[in-house]
Structure formats: C-alpha cells, structure tokens
Write an enzyme that holds these catalytic residues in place. Structure first.
Site, PDB file in Angstrom:
ATOM      1  N   CYS A  71       0.677  -1.121   0.090  1.00 29.21           N
ATOM      2  CA  CYS A  71       0.137   0.070   0.060  1.00 29.21           C
ATOM      3  C   CYS A  71       0.920   1.297   0.089  1.00 29.21           C
ATOM      4  O   CYS A  71       0.401   2.071   0.102  1.00 29.21           O
ATOM      5  CB  CYS A  71      -0.901  -0.034   1.289  1.00 29.21           C
ATOM      6  SG  CYS A  71      -0.005  -0.393   2.724  1.00 29.21           S
TER       7      CYS A  71
HETATM    8  C1  LIG Z   1       0.567  -5.140   3.844  1.00 28.53           C
HETATM    9  S1  LIG Z   1       1.609  -6.246   3.925  1.00 28.53           S
HETATM   10  C2  LIG Z   1       0.973  -7.971   3.929  1.00 28.53           C
HETATM   11  C3  LIG Z   1       0.750  -8.040   5.701  1.00 28.53           C
HETATM   12  C4  LIG Z   1      -0.005  -9.527   5.870  1.00 28.53           C
HETATM   13  N1  LIG Z   1      -1.376  -9.472   5.412  1.00 28.53           N
HETATM   14  C5  LIG Z   1       0.025  -9.806   7.454  1.00 28.53           C
HETATM   15  O1  LIG Z   1      -1.361  -9.585   7.885  1.00 28.53           O
HETATM   16  O2  LIG Z   1       0.795 -10.109   7.932  1.00 28.53           O
HETATM   17  C6  LIG Z   1       2.177  -6.490   2.174  1.00 28.53           C
HETATM   18  C7  LIG Z   1       3.335  -7.705   1.859  1.00 28.53           C
HETATM   19  O3  LIG Z   1       3.193  -8.067   0.532  1.00 28.53           O
HETATM   20  C8  LIG Z   1       4.740  -8.318   0.343  1.00 28.53           C
HETATM   21  N2  LIG Z   1       4.862  -8.030  -1.228  1.00 28.53           N
HETATM   22  C9  LIG Z   1       5.321  -6.896  -1.890  1.00 28.53           C
HETATM   23  N3  LIG Z   1       5.714  -7.119  -3.111  1.00 28.53           N
HETATM   24  C10 LIG Z   1       5.476  -8.201  -3.418  1.00 28.53           C
HETATM   25  C11 LIG Z   1       5.431  -9.227  -4.657  1.00 28.53           C
HETATM   26  N4  LIG Z   1       5.931  -8.882  -5.527  1.00 28.53           N
HETATM   27  N5  LIG Z   1       5.222 -10.543  -4.384  1.00 28.53           N
HETATM   28  C12 LIG Z   1       4.883 -11.064  -3.187  1.00 28.53           C
HETATM   29  N6  LIG Z   1       4.694 -10.292  -2.205  1.00 28.53           N
HETATM   30  C13 LIG Z   1       4.965  -9.132  -2.134  1.00 28.53           C
HETATM   31  C14 LIG Z   1       5.442  -7.516   1.256  1.00 28.53           C
HETATM   32  O4  LIG Z   1       6.679  -8.242   1.536  1.00 28.53           O
HETATM   33  C15 LIG Z   1       4.651  -7.314   2.317  1.00 28.53           C
HETATM   34  O5  LIG Z   1       4.830  -8.491   3.354  1.00 28.53           O
END
Ligand SMILES: C[S@@+](CC[C@H](N)C(=O)[O-])C[C@H]1O[C@@H](n2cnc3c(N)ncnc32)[C@H](O)[C@@H]1O
Length: 315
Positions: A71
């Site tokens: 985000c």
């Molecule tokens: C807002 S966090 C999600 C948190 C999770 N839902 C929780 O409750 O712990 C967004 C996540 O997306 C991951 N992310 C970012 N880009 C990504 C990608 N291209 N592929 C997979 N994961 C990704 C980040 O590392 C991060 O952990």
C-alpha cells in the site's frame, strides 16, 4: 474446514485471523524472507511460497482467497503517488482470483484509498473484481472497535462469487463505549511486559520529523497506528508526555527517559498473541521484526471479517 490461499501474507496477521475463524490456509506467499521465517515459526503446517507473486503461475484450488497487496502508494505516511508501479499489484491478486475462482475473497488495504485523489484506484479494483464475477463490497473498519488496543483504520474489500447469490454484511463493532465490551487499552495489551526491554526497541534519537506531532497515548487509551518503520513507531506511555510548542513542533514535558514501542509490544498492540514467535534466523534484524509486525493486519480484525461470511457458503 474451508481451504484458503493467502497472497502478500507477510508474517501472517491476516492468516492468524482466518485460522482462528476456522479456515485452513493451504498456501501462503510473500517476497520477504523474514516474513516467511516468522510465518512458518507460527504456522508450520502452511505451504509458504517465497516468491515474487508475478512469478507464480499455478495456484491450488481454494474456497477463500485473501490478500493485502502493498500500500506504499496510498499510505498517508508513505510517498503519495497514485501512479506508483506498486499500486498495480492488485492486478496480480485479480489474476489469482480468475485462476482459482474461490467462493469468497477478502482484501485489506490502507484507508487512504477512499480519499479523493486515490479514489480511482479503489474504483479500478472494484471494477476488476466485479468483472471476475464477484459481488463486491468495501468498508473502512477500525481495529480498536474489534478488541485491538490500537487506532487502525483499514479498508476491507470483500467479494462473493455472483452465482452464489449471497450477500456479505461487514461485522459490527464489538468493543466501544455503548457496546458490551469496553475498548482494550495499551495497559491491558502490554500487561506483564518489561518496562525497558533492552535490545527490543529502536533507540535512535527523536528527529525533528518525529517531534512534529504528538506520538504518545496514555496507558488507559488505545495506541496510535502501529507502523512498519521503527523510526516512526509511537511512544511507549512510560515516556514523558509531549507538549505542543507551535504548529508541527512538540517537546517532552520532562527531561526523563523516553522510548518507542518495542517490536514485541507493537505485535501485541496489533492483536497478536503473547506467544507469537519472532525467530532468530539469518534474515532477522530489529528493523525486520518491526517491519513484519507493523505490516500485519490485526488478527482479531481479520477474524471478524472472515467470520461474517455466511456459513451457508461452506455447507
Ligand atoms: C501489507 S503487507 C501484508 C501483511 C499481511 N497480510 C499480514 O497480515 O501479516 C504486504 C506484503 O506484500 C509483500 N510483497 C510486496 N511485493 C510483493 C510481490 N511482488 N510478491 C509477493 N509479495 C510481495 C510484502 O513483502 C509485504 O509483506
């Protein structure tokens, strides 16, 4: 137990919520090694795929798909750029949605998306999910209304496959002044924790930007929003109060020691249980622990959203 595929799973805040609500997470995914390590230390039974979502071609079948794509682009604390590439990861979520066609999906994201200048992104997401065959609803919920000792407003987007002809209703607050249960306080969430847990909190100086607003809440209140960047972590109430000097300038009321919340405290203020594990792996660092805890969706909030899916869908 209905099966769940989880994307952008982080250390598993959202997934801890769906598991508590009675679901079985069969696959989780994230790109961050320490998110994987923490996730598996707490949920060893899940198949965790450490990979960029763009490289995953096949998804297992599941009844529920959950995902909280990054985000940064909308975050009020982050760079405000509505066009940043990272904002398009929702299309990857939509790709998985079209491949799996689960009965239901749940997405969580920062509430800044409802602001006028980012509204088009929310409209785009709803349109893409509707086109995939879902009846889509969105609502902002505050974690403090669901038993979490933190003010954290987030938007939830829930879709039920149109052919199932079932309506989703968002959960009603369970904690608050006129409700059966009072809001949970910082004091309750941190009960039994050490006051000065050496090595567990970020102890660099409070720079001018930090001191540009009131970062402290009292023991009997709810924490300000827990963030992923430890530099901006709110103050622990053991710290002196902050007093306003002028617009955007605050100072401590007394010359006494002050500190930010530790990463363990930030996890408790996110609603993680006391026995939540932060493993000491190669990818572990103080910053990483803060990052995965601060990025998480409060488990009790996600649990409430998942529990509100009508049971009739799982018969
Ligand atoms: C807002 S966090 C999600 C948190 C999770 N839902 C929780 O409750 O712990 C967004 C996540 O997306 C991951 N992310 C970012 N880009 C990504 C990608 N291209 N592929 C997979 N994961 C990704 C980040 O590392 C991060 O952990």
């Amino acid at each position: 137990m209905p099966k769940v595929v989880s994307l952008f799973s982080g250390c598993g805040g959202s997934d801890a919520g769906v598991i508590k609500a009675g679901f079985d997470v069969i696959m989780a995914n994230d790109i961050l090694p320490y998110a994987r390590d923490t996730y598996l230390a707490n949920h060893p039974q899940t198949d965790f795929v450490l990979e960029d979502i763009r490289k995953i071609e096949v998804f297992p079948s599941a009844e529920l798909l959950v995902g909280c794509y990054p985000c940064q682009g909308f975050s009020q604390g982050g760079v405000r750029d509505a066009g940043r590439r990272i904002n398009f990861l929702y299309l990857e979520f939509a790709r998985a949605l079209n491949a799996i066609k689960p009965k239901v999906f749940i997405v969580e994201n920062v509430s800044g998306m409802v602001r006028k200048n980012f509204e088009h992104l929310l409209i785009d997401q709803k349109a893409v999910f509707t086109e995939a065959g879902y009846v889509v609803k969105a609502q902002v919920l505050n974690a403090a209304d669901f038993g979490v000792a933190q003010e954290r407003r987030r938007i939830f987007i829930v879709g039920i496959r149109a052919d199932l002809d079932t309506e989703y209703e968002f959960p009603k607050p369970t904690h608050g002044d006129l409700l059966l249960q009072p809001r949970v306080t910082i004091e309750q969430a941190l009960s039994g924790m050490e006051l000065w847990p050496t090595g567990e909190y970020y102890d660099r100086e409070f720079h001018w930007y930090y001191m540009s607003r009131d970062r402290r809440r009292d023991w009997h209140e709810q924490s300000k929003t827990i963030v992923a960047n430890p530099r901006h972590m709110p103050l622990h109430p053991v710290s002196p109060k902050l007093v306003k000097v002028e617009h955007n300038v605050w100072r401590f009321s007394e010359d006494l020691p002050a500190r930010r919340f530790s990463y363990r405290e930030s996890a408790l203020l996110q609603g993680f249980p006391k026995d939540f594990r932060f493993p000491d792996t190669d990818a572990a660092s103080l910053d990483m622990r803060y990052t995965v805890a601060g990025n998480a969706v409060p488990p009790p909030l996600f649990e409430a959203v998942a529990r509100s899916i009508p049971d009739s869908l799982w018969d």
